[in-house]
Design an enzyme around this catalytic site. Structure first.
Site, PDB file in Angstrom:
ATOM      1  N   GLY A  12      -0.248  -1.385   6.243  1.00  0.00           N
ATOM      2  CA  GLY A  12       0.176  -2.280   7.332  1.00  0.00           C
ATOM      3  C   GLY A  12      -0.928  -3.276   7.661  1.00  0.00           C
ATOM      4  N   CYS A  28       0.822  -1.212   0.000  1.00  0.00           N
ATOM      5  CA  CYS A  28       0.000   0.000   0.000  1.00  0.00           C
ATOM      6  C   CYS A  28       0.854   1.258   0.000  1.00  0.00           C
ATOM      7  CB  CYS A  28      -0.876   0.024   1.244  1.00  0.00           C
ATOM      8  SG  CYS A  28      -1.907  -1.424   1.405  1.00  0.00           S
ATOM      9  N   TRP A  67      -2.923  -2.688  -1.704  1.00  0.00           N
ATOM     10  CA  TRP A  67      -2.487  -4.039  -2.082  1.00  0.00           C
ATOM     11  C   TRP A  67      -3.221  -4.961  -1.113  1.00  0.00           C
ATOM     12  CZ3 TRP A  67       0.471  -8.167  -0.015  1.00  0.00           C
ATOM     13  CH2 TRP A  67       0.992  -9.053  -0.967  1.00  0.00           C
TER      14      TRP A  67
END
Ligand code: AGP
Length: 607
Positions: free
Chosen positions: A97, A2, A72
């Site tokens: 995260g 990400c 992602w």
């Protein structure tokens, strides 16, 4: 993985958010989104696929405060519903995260009446902050309180319609830096996204929370104390992250290798000595006491480590092991305080490598060295010694110039350790240094083989499997060749030490199986030739990368490309280059997305 971009400025920032996301595309993503403070309410646009789609959807959106994200997928499929930002009431959040306690938070917040509309862990952060705001209306303090409840790794950016002109960001474990501009403050997952507005960067520490306004910036540390973090002037040039004359970043980065190696080896330019100081001020004392080396890394970086093992044992005479970081961190191992831990990482943010380093330190292994391409990364900051490769930004997901510069750094380490241990004669030192200095020229000569390699790529791009063989210090090069081919062309590829063939993989060999062989003119060439006979006898088609002076000739089913020079111990650095070109051209023939292969991310910042 990400990517986050956020901005609070005195003029419209939507184009800054979009341009920033485009610069983060290389990290890998499957959907994108942005949210801005609107005239009445938060305005949010999200889309599946490329940032270009988001750009179309955001046409006409204007605001001076906003957050943006490339996702992602980890929790939940890649679809618009799961794309960031996630909204709760007046607030919107983007996150990089993994929140490990998201299920418990989801249960708790659902019981409070919050309705979840996505499958993500991030949505629980949005609802958590909104819930804290019921008793703590100050946005900064609410984010501070909410993040104390989060377990896991995160970088977040938050906006609140009731607090226009402000963005709150926080980080723990995942990368996030700030940009200090003339008319605004910005945040992003890496510096490349912010070069469009500023070169002045502030690296947040773990646990930091910052409030960004057009003309204001305040930061609090993990203990809640106001802190000032230094401003670094980024040396990255905007041109370094542009494609220029090239079609793909991977192609550009393959051809940048002579320059990248020259830059990385610059410090040995005029001198004839291998000084420990190139690894840090304390290197001489730390290395003198080292009795063995353990290299920890992932993917391509681990292949650099495996190659270095041959050098460190043969030249420096120091026992060396190499372990995949994600395995080491969860294995019960026997600590050795005299062992040097070497962590290798292009990004310096790979979650498994960082965790392996922390695990080693927690077990009392204080002698640590990072070999890394990003000077301000977490892995560098947490290591006692460091060597920064000067490959420049690597954007293509498939690592190329980072790998060869890691090898150069590891060869320097070998020379330094050999010298500290009294195992390097002056003559050998001078000869190795001369070879290092000549490397950029030698690499250029290998790059000139591209047309012949391209012709090979046409011939096996329609295959579904490939075998890579190598021996000795070229076995890790075969591993790297197989990794390159599978990650960008999606052809299934395996690598074996050639001597292992008859212990199993030979059963796979038939006329449909291309066998790519790394065959330099070294002490194992004669043994390797026998292994090649074993393949030919089963009808396998051989594609052999040999050296100019190798006595090995082409024949039916045996295709040979000869590299101009034989390069002795440093030969792996030359022999990986044709394998990079082969994968690149095979991927072009197959029409895959070379720089952003499916399912993969550039920086793997989650476990
Ligand atoms: C290589 O082509 C890969 N994409 C991947 O294996 C990479 O080397 C690995 O994820 C480690 O990354 P790092 O060097 O940034 O730690």
């Amino acid at each position: 993985m990400c990517g986050i971009v956020a901005a609070a400025a005195s003029s419209n920032i939507v184009s800054v958010l979009i341009e920033g996301l485009k610069k983060l595309e290389y990290r890998g993503y499957d959907s994108a989104g942005l949210a801005v403070i609107g005239s009445q309410q938060i305005e949010r646009v999200r889309s599946v696929g490329r940032v270009a789609e988001l750009e179309k959807g955001a046409a006409g959106t204007q605001s001076s405060t906003g957050i943006a994200h490339t996702r992602w997928a980890t929790h939940g499929a890649p679809c618009e519903r799961n794309a960031h930002p996630h909204v709760s009431g007046h607030i919107a959040v983007v996150h990089n995260g993994i929140i490990e306690n998201h299920e418990a938070l989801r249960t708790e917040l659902s019981a409070q009446g919050y309705i979840f509309t996505s499958d993500t862990d991030t949505e629980s952060i949005a609802h958590l902050i909104e819930s804290v705001q019921k008793t703590e209306p100050d946005l900064f303090k609410a984010v501070q309180q909410a993040t104390r409840r989060l377990i896991g790794a995160y970088a977040i950016a938050v906006i609140d319609q009731r607090h226009p002109g402000k963005v709150i960001v926080a980080r723990e474990g995942s990368p996030l830096l700030l940009g200090v501009g003339e008319a605004g403050h910005y945040a992003a997952s890496d510096a490349s996204a912010l070069l469009q507005v500023t070169r002045n960067m502030v690296y947040l520490e773990n646990g930091d929370i910052a409030e960004l306004g057009a003309n204001t910036l305040r930061i609090a540390d993990a203990a809640g104390q106001a802190v000032e973090r230094p401003v670094h002037v980024s040396e990255l040039s905007a041109a370094a992250v542009e494609l220029g004359e090239y079609q793909h970043y991977m192609q550009k980065e393959i051809f940048e290798q002579p320059q990248a190696l020259g830059n990385t080896l610059e410090m040995i330019g005029g001198s004839k000595s291998s000084q420990p100081g190139i690894f840090g001020a304390d290197a001489a004392s730390i290395l003198a006491d080292v009795d063995s080396i353990l290299i920890l890394a992932c993917g391509t970086s681990s292949h650099a480590g495996l190659t270095a093992r041959y050098w460190l044992e043969a030249i420096a005479g120091v026992p060396c092991n190499v372990e995949i970081a994600s395995e080491y961190r969860y294995r019960v191992s026997v600590p050795n305080p005299r062992q040097l831990i070497v962590v290798i990482s292009q990004s310096g943010e790979t979650a498994d490598t960082l965790a392996a380093l922390q695990h080693a330190k927690a077990k009392g292994q204080a002698k640590t060295l990072a070999i890394c391409n990003v000077p301000e990364s977490a892995i560098v900051r947490e290591s006692a010694l460091r060597f920064i490769t000067r490959a420049g930004p690597e954007i293509g997901v498939a690592s190329t110039k980072a790998f060869t510069t890691q090898l150069a750094a590891l060869f320097l380490l070998t020379l330094v350790v050999a010298k500290v241990k009294g195992r390097l004669s002056e003559a050998d030192e001078a000869s190795y240094q001369e070879q290092l200095r000549h490397l950029p020229v030698a690499v250029n000569k290998v790059l000139a083989l591209e047309p012949a390699i391209k012709a090979w790529a046409q011939r096996f791009a329609n295959k579904s499997d490939a075998l890579f063989l190598g021996r000795g210090r070229h076995y890790p090069i075969a591993l790297e060749g197989a990794l390159k081919l599978k990650e960008i062309s999606y052809i299934h590829a395996e690598a074996y030490p050639a001597g292992e063939l008859k212990h199993g993989p030979l059963a796979l060999v038939d006329a449909n199986m291309p066998v790519i062989t790394v065959a330099p003119n070294d002490e194992l060439l004669e043994k390797l030739k026998s292994n090649l006979q074993e393949v030919r006898a089963r009808g396998g088609e051989l594609y052999v990368f040999a050296d100019g002076d190798s006595e090995i000739e082409g024949s039916e089913g045996v295709n040979i490309i000869k590299l101009p020079e034989h390069y002795g111990q440093l030969s792996p650095i030359l022999h990986v280059i044709p394998l990079q070109l082969l994968s690149y051209h095979a991927a072009l023939v197959k029409g895959t997305d070379v720089d952003k292969p499916r399912n993969l991310a550039k920086s793997v910042t989650v476990e």
